[in-house]
Design an enzyme around this catalytic site. Structure first.
Site, short mmCIF file in Angstrom:
data_model
loop_
_atom_site.label_atom_id
_atom_site.label_comp_id
_atom_site.label_asym_id
_atom_site.label_seq_id
_atom_site.Cartn_x
_atom_site.Cartn_y
_atom_site.Cartn_z
CG HIS A 243 37.89 41.61 42.71
ND1 HIS A 243 38.69 40.81 41.93
CD2 HIS A 243 36.61 41.26 42.43
CE1 HIS A 243 37.93 40.02 41.20
NE2 HIS A 243 36.66 40.26 41.49
CG HIS A 473 34.97 33.24 40.07
ND1 HIS A 473 35.57 33.61 41.26
CD2 HIS A 473 34.25 34.31 39.67
CE1 HIS A 473 35.22 34.85 41.56
NE2 HIS A 473 34.42 35.30 40.62
#
Length: 587
Positions: A243, A473
């Site tokens: 990630h 985000h």
């Protein structure tokens, strides 16, 4: 079945109660089954078997239905679930049920060059005006080197001082020789296009966490680009993801690091709120300099090398050597990473939230009435945290977040923890409309097991940056004064609110288990010779003379009302249309 909470009633079909997929046969242990991985955004479209080449006409997402001029939502849902499906890019180990068709997936067509990069379809994007991009950028005059991404559709003043990927990679910052892109989701053709023509054929290493079919798709995407090579991150613990989002940029003039929150797909750089830290231009050290040369007061050089070494990837060894050859002494932030593994002893404090706790213990000082200083956590994805708050959030994680100074790691139950996460109305009225929720993957299966969490929720409001309608985000964590005018610390990171990202203690707190790769930078006032950071009241247009910290959203956060619901991505929203006249009906 329905679930009632103080933030609304959810209706589930019987299929929503089905068991989640079991862990793979090579899963490490049974606890892996309880923790969903991080998810970022929709990426791949799987076209039906009868369509050998990707369609070129605009396509409707099976998740978004028109109110007018067509069949009913139910009829369209049935038809489109038979025709196409959206899926996440990353994880064959994903335990979170995905919006999209249930049962047997359509045959995956390998040719994907022309796929639409978001649930909006190809016609959604408009070309940015010529003056959208800066011809010059004074990054080296910025105190904090913290930037928000440009957002298409905002007043011009709200992008003055924000930055786009085209600008990051432009000659303004250096004459690029080679780069590495660490990320979760990639659109290789789009990524290559973001490099200016003069750098477009320079070597790029792509560090990813894809496996099996999704890896094969990435390999195929990269095939036409001989200067792009792939490096697969090792994911040895089930349900972990790669990630981390970072760029390593090597120039003729030196070296630079960018740590960010955006995937390398167009949707992430279009109408979402994103953030990044950009390092100074690091000059090359004189020949023969000792290995300890070029270190910063924050130990950034050592920590970056240690993070890269954790990949155990030959493709990164040359980059480790390059970093050693450069002077990183001007760095004023601390690196906070997560890497998959189970850690004991001193290694427990190298990664995840115990790394954050250690830095807060060593480099901050207690403040008066500190129990009244709230913690604000803002994120775009939520993992499973247990049947009650003490299992992780209000236990070990809050103990970390409320640490200030040595000996202050005792849990502070009086300290308020505020969670900033978009409500359904935040998403519905956003620039993107309901498809913005594709990057906010909180599932009903997880939510219904932790209704206690929803008492913590606060709205996404960002009038200070003009980004109330640009869904976040970005992920930020901070400790604010009671009047929200000061910060004791600030963190921007790829890590969402999950044990997979931050780690969880095991074996009576003698072992730390981390599933995913994550990366962020921690701002501490002491590194800037300050006692606290002053919150900047007016972020845009950017003013380099301001000493305030540019928090990307409004403080204090606004608590959910009794009518608000947290956005949950895999249930329908048909009561009201979004800003594009659509409703949301996952198939």
């Amino acid at each position: 079945m329905s679930k009632e909470s103080q933030h609304g009633k959810w209706s589930l079909s019987s299929s929503d109660d089905e068991d989640v997929p079991a862990a793979r046969s090579d899963a490490v242990d049974e606890t892996a089954k309880s923790e969903p991985p991080e998810s970022d955004t929709f990426l791949n479209v799987f076209f039906p078997q009868s369509d050998p080449e990707p369609r070129v006409e605009p396509e409707a997402s099976p998740l978004v239905e028109k109110y007018k001029d067509g069949p009913s939502p139910a009829a369209k849902r049935k038809r489109e679930s038979e025709e196409a499906g959206w899926a996440l890019s990353s994880s064959d180990e994903d335990e979170t049920p995905r919006p999209g068709r249930r049962g047997t997936s359509p045959k995956r067509i390998k040719t994907e060059d022309a796929r639409p990069p978001s649930p909006h379809g190809r016609v959604y994007y408009i070309e940015e005006p010529a003056d959208f991009f800066e011809t010059s950028f004074s990054a080296d005059s910025e105190v904090y080197r913290f930037y928000l991404n440009k957002v298409t559709g905002l007043e011009k003043k709200f992008n003055a001082g924000a930055i786009h990927i085209k600008e990051i990679l432009s000659p303004v910052f250096g004459t690029l020789k080679e780069s590495v892109q660490f990320n979760y989701c990639f659109d290789i053709p789009w990524m290559v296009e973001q490099y200016p023509p003069e750098f477009r054929d320079k070597p790029i290493t792509v560090v990813h966490g894809e496996k099996r079919e999704s890896k094969a798709r990435l390999v195929q995407q990269a095939q036409p680009y001989g200067h792009v090579r792939l490096c697969q991150a090792k994911l040895d613990i089930a349900f972990g993801t790669h990630h981390t989002k970072m760029m390593l940029l090597w120039y003729e003039e030196g070296f630079r690091v960018v740590i960010l929150t955006s995937n390398l797909i167009r949707a992430d750089w279009y109408q979402k709120t994103q953030g990044l830290w950009m390092s100074p231009l690091y000059p090359r050290l004189p020949e023969g300099s000792p290995e300890t040369a070029g270190e910063s007061s924050t130990n950034f050089k050592h920590d970056l090398i240690e993070y890269l070494s954790a990949y155990r990837a030959p493709e990164l060894s040359e980059w480790i050597d390059r970093i050693k050859e450069h002077d990183l002494s001007e760095t004023r932030v601390y690196l906070i990473g997560s890497t998959p593994g189970r850690y004991v002893g001193p290694d427990m404090e190298k990664w995840g939230h115990l790394r954050l706790r250690k830095l807060l213990m060593d480099h901050t000082t207690p403040v008066q009435n500190e129990e009244k200083w709230p913690v604000v956590c803002q994120f775009s994805s939520i993992g499973s945290m247990g049947l009650d708050k003490t299992k992780w959030l209000a236990g070990e994680f809050q103990r970390t977040l409320t640490t200030l100074g040595k000996g202050r790691a005792a849990l502070s139950p009086e300290t308020q923890v505020m969670l900033v996460y978009p409500s359904v109305d935040n998403v519905r009225t956003s620039l993107e409309g309901y498809p913005a929720g594709g990057s906010l993957p909180y599932s009903i299966q997880t939510a219904q097991k932790q209704l206690w969490l929803h008492a913590y929720f606060h709205q996404w409001r960002a009038e200070t940056t003009g980004r109330s309608r640009a869904m976040p985000h970005i992920k930020t964590f901070m400790r604010a004064s009671p009047d929200f005018s000061q910060l004791a610390w600030f963190l921007i990171t790829s890590a969402n609110l999950s044990k997979a990202a931050w780690g969880a203690l095991e074996k009576n707190n003698t072992q730390m288990m981390v599933r995913s790769y994550e990366l962020g930078v921690l701002y501490l006032p002491s590194a800037f010779k300050m006692s606290t950071f002053t919150v900047q009241k007016k972020v845009f247009p950017a003013d380099s003379s301001s000493s305030g910290f540019p928090v990307p959203f409004d403080l204090p956060p606004e608590r959910y009302s009794s009518k608000d619901q947290p956005w949950i991505w895999n249930i329908p929203y048909t009561q009201a249309p979004d800003t594009h006249g659509n409703v949301w009906v996952p198939s």
